[in-house]
Scaffold this motif. Structure first.
Motif, PDB file in Angstrom:
ATOM      1  N   GLU A  90       0.848  -1.345   0.034  1.00 25.36           N
ATOM      2  CA  GLU A  90       0.041   0.062  -0.078  1.00 25.36           C
ATOM      3  C   GLU A  90       0.877   1.269   0.047  1.00 25.36           C
ATOM      4  N   TYR A  91       1.865   1.225   0.693  1.00 29.38           N
ATOM      5  CA  TYR A  91       2.799   2.710   1.013  1.00 29.38           C
ATOM      6  C   TYR A  91       3.986   2.563   0.142  1.00 29.38           C
ATOM      7  N   LEU A  92       4.507   1.400  -0.119  1.00 30.37           N
ATOM      8  CA  LEU A  92       5.773   1.035  -0.877  1.00 30.37           C
ATOM      9  C   LEU A  92       5.621   0.085  -1.667  1.00 30.37           C
ATOM     10  N   GLN A  93       5.768   0.129  -2.896  1.00 32.50           N
ATOM     11  CA  GLN A  93       5.497  -0.693  -4.206  1.00 32.50           C
ATOM     12  C   GLN A  93       6.464  -2.004  -3.966  1.00 32.50           C
ATOM     13  N   GLU A  94       7.772  -1.719  -4.194  1.00 31.76           N
ATOM     14  CA  GLU A  94       8.694  -2.662  -4.338  1.00 31.76           C
ATOM     15  C   GLU A  94      10.021  -2.387  -3.478  1.00 31.76           C
TER      16      GLU A  94
END
Length: 150
Positions: A90-94
């Motif tokens: 949700e807050y950090l993709q990868e």
């Protein structure tokens, strides 16, 4: 004179064996110097990528704490906080980090404890701030990994 020059031009066949060997030796010396240097550049860029991912995790945690002001800890991939909150996806993709936990201190500053794989080395830190990551201070530890050989 013209015949003399034409005779000399006809006798030109190409490179001698000595000239060819000299070129090969020079290319070998250049390769012996360049290959390790390029390897070091690649390793340094991998380490910097892990540090950049840790900085991104701090920024993602900043968003998380803005939405959840009552929380003080959030993990990267595992839901270790109440309510099952985590930064990914949700807050950090990868992220290349293998584990990370961001803590909010009493003065609202953020610290991160993380580890991540950077090629043949592991980059880790305990209670590192964003400033520690950008300045690559002593908090950050870079060591060799103990991966089994194939």
């Amino acid at each position: 004179m013209k015949e003399f020059l034409q005779k000399k031009i006809k006798n030109e066949k190409g490179l001698t064996l000595v000239e060819l060997l000299a070129v090969i030796v020079i290319l070998g010396i250049i390769a012996a110097i360049a290959v390790p240097s390029i390897g070091n550049i690649i390793q340094n860029s991998r380490e910097k990528a892990v540090l950049a991912d840790a900085t991104n995790a701090i920024e993602a945690a900043n968003l998380f704490f803005a939405e959840h002001p009552d929380k003080t800890t959030v993990s990267l991939k595992t839901a270790s906080t109440e309510g099952g909150y985590k930064l990914e996806p949700e807050y950090l993709q990868e992220s290349s980090l293998t584990s990370a936990t961001v803590n909010k201190k009493d003065d609202n500053s953020l610290t991160i404890t993380f580890s991540g794989e950077a090629g043949k080395k592991t980059v880790s830190a305990t209670d590192a701030t964003k400033k520690d990551l950008s300045e690559k201070t002593d908090v950050i530890k870079i060591g060799t990994t103990s991966k089994p050989s194939k």
